[in-house]
Design an enzyme around this catalytic site. Structure first.
Site, mmCIF file in Angstrom:
data_model
loop_
_atom_site.group_PDB
_atom_site.id
_atom_site.type_symbol
_atom_site.label_atom_id
_atom_site.label_comp_id
_atom_site.label_asym_id
_atom_site.label_seq_id
_atom_site.Cartn_x
_atom_site.Cartn_y
_atom_site.Cartn_z
ATOM 1 N N CYS A 130 14.045 0.506 -3.056
ATOM 2 C CA CYS A 130 13.083 1.410 -3.224
ATOM 3 C C CYS A 130 12.090 0.932 -2.147
ATOM 4 C CB CYS A 130 12.329 1.143 -4.563
ATOM 5 S SG CYS A 130 10.775 1.763 -4.707
ATOM 6 N N CYS A 149 12.625 7.927 0.830
ATOM 7 C CA CYS A 149 12.399 7.584 -0.815
ATOM 8 C C CYS A 149 13.862 7.669 -1.467
ATOM 9 C CB CYS A 149 11.655 8.717 -1.533
ATOM 10 S SG CYS A 149 11.601 8.500 -3.452
HETATM 11 N N1 DGL Z 1 9.619 4.816 -3.043
HETATM 12 C C1 DGL Z 1 10.700 5.481 -3.871
HETATM 13 C C2 DGL Z 1 11.996 4.933 -3.730
HETATM 14 O O1 DGL Z 1 12.300 4.502 -2.613
HETATM 15 C C3 DGL Z 1 10.129 5.985 -5.394
HETATM 16 C C4 DGL Z 1 9.501 5.130 -6.248
HETATM 17 C C5 DGL Z 1 9.070 5.759 -7.450
HETATM 18 O O2 DGL Z 1 8.357 6.926 -7.133
HETATM 19 O O3 DGL Z 1 9.553 5.662 -8.507
HETATM 20 O O4 DGL Z 1 12.759 4.887 -4.726
#
Ligand code: DGL
Length: 261
Positions: free
Chosen positions: A182, A72
């Site tokens: 993301c 993430c």
């Molecule tokens: N998948 C996550 C990232 O890579 C976060 C997305 C979220 O929860 O806003 O930033």
């Protein structure tokens, strides 16, 4: 060493990293935590994300993880320094692919799609300062996209409307390289590509993170040879929801357990 590797995200986005790890390291057993009860992280304060990341990392360490992947970008930006200070095992994080994009762009204009949290972080500012001095970088936060992916909604009018709205300023500025900053967004590639001029190339970090994990496991003599155990999945949200989207996102029908941290 047969111990598993713990992987986590605010939700299902980290599955785009998990599939790269499964491909590169098929002998490794994996544990996956989706913090879908608290998704999205992108609009939440860094202190909240740090606390969630700390609790999830502690849970994965309790399950016997020999290494962690923070799959993430938002949690890496907010929490990875604290996690590395607290837990004594290899911890691999994600960051938007600014360096590869700066090398790949032909016209010097790069767009970044990411969460508000990532784009506002000191880590992202440092990344730009280090690798993007010679290119123009245009950033675009994308509220709403993560929620679509969480529900397995990867195409259709609502997703397309959001993608059009977020990519329009980047296309208008002439970006020829677009960073998917993301981990949820790689699942939207099929919907995204037809909306972009053909010369635009997309870059993300999943495969590079899997290679980085391989390098660290090798350096620490932690690699496993032989068969992997089936991947285990936990969610802090609704287990039925994750169970319903796993076949769509990862082509698997594995059971899902409720995370109680
Ligand atoms: N998948 C996550 C990232 O890579 C976060 C997305 C979220 O929860 O806003 O930033």
């Amino acid at each position: 060493m047969s111990a598993p590797i713990g992987v986590f995200d605010s939700g299902v986005g980290g599955l785009s990293v998990l599939r790269e790890i499964q491909q590169l390291l098929p002998a490794e057993s994996l544990l996956y935590v989706a913090d879908s009860g608290h998704v999205p992280y992108g609009e939440k304060p860094p202190e909240f994300i740090r606390e969630r990341s700390r609790r999830i990392a502690a849970f994965l360490v309790e399950q016997g993880a020999k290494a962690l992947v923070v799959a993430c970008n938002t949690a890496t930006a907010a929490a990875i320094n604290d996690l590395r200070a607290e837990f004594n095992l290899p911890i691999i994080g994600m960051e938007p692919a600014v360096k590869p994009a700066a090398l790949a762009t032909r016209n010097g204009v790069v767009g970044v799609l990411a969460t508000t949290g990532t784009l506002q972080s000191a880590k992202f500012a440092a990344l730009l300062d280090r690798f993007a001095r010679s290119v123009e970088v245009i950033t675009q936060p994308c509220p709403g996209l993560v929620e679509c992916v969480e529900h397995g909604e990867l195409c259709g009018p609502a997703v397309e409307a959001l993608l059009k709205r977020y990519t329009a300023p980047l296309v208008a500025a002439g970006c020829d390289t677009l960073i998917l900053g993301c981990t949820h967004y790689p699942f939207l590639r099929p919907a995204l590509v037809p909306l972009l001029p053909t010369q635009v190339q997309l870059v993300d970090t999943g495969a590079a993170v899997a290679r980085q994990l391989l390098a660290q496991l090798t350096a620490c003599a932690l690699r496993h040879e032989g068969d992997a155990a089936p991947t285990r999945f936990w969610t802090s949200g609704e287990p039925q929801l994750l169970h319903r989207v796993l076949p769509v996102l990862l082509n698997t029908d594995s059971p899902v357990e409720k995370l109680k941290v």
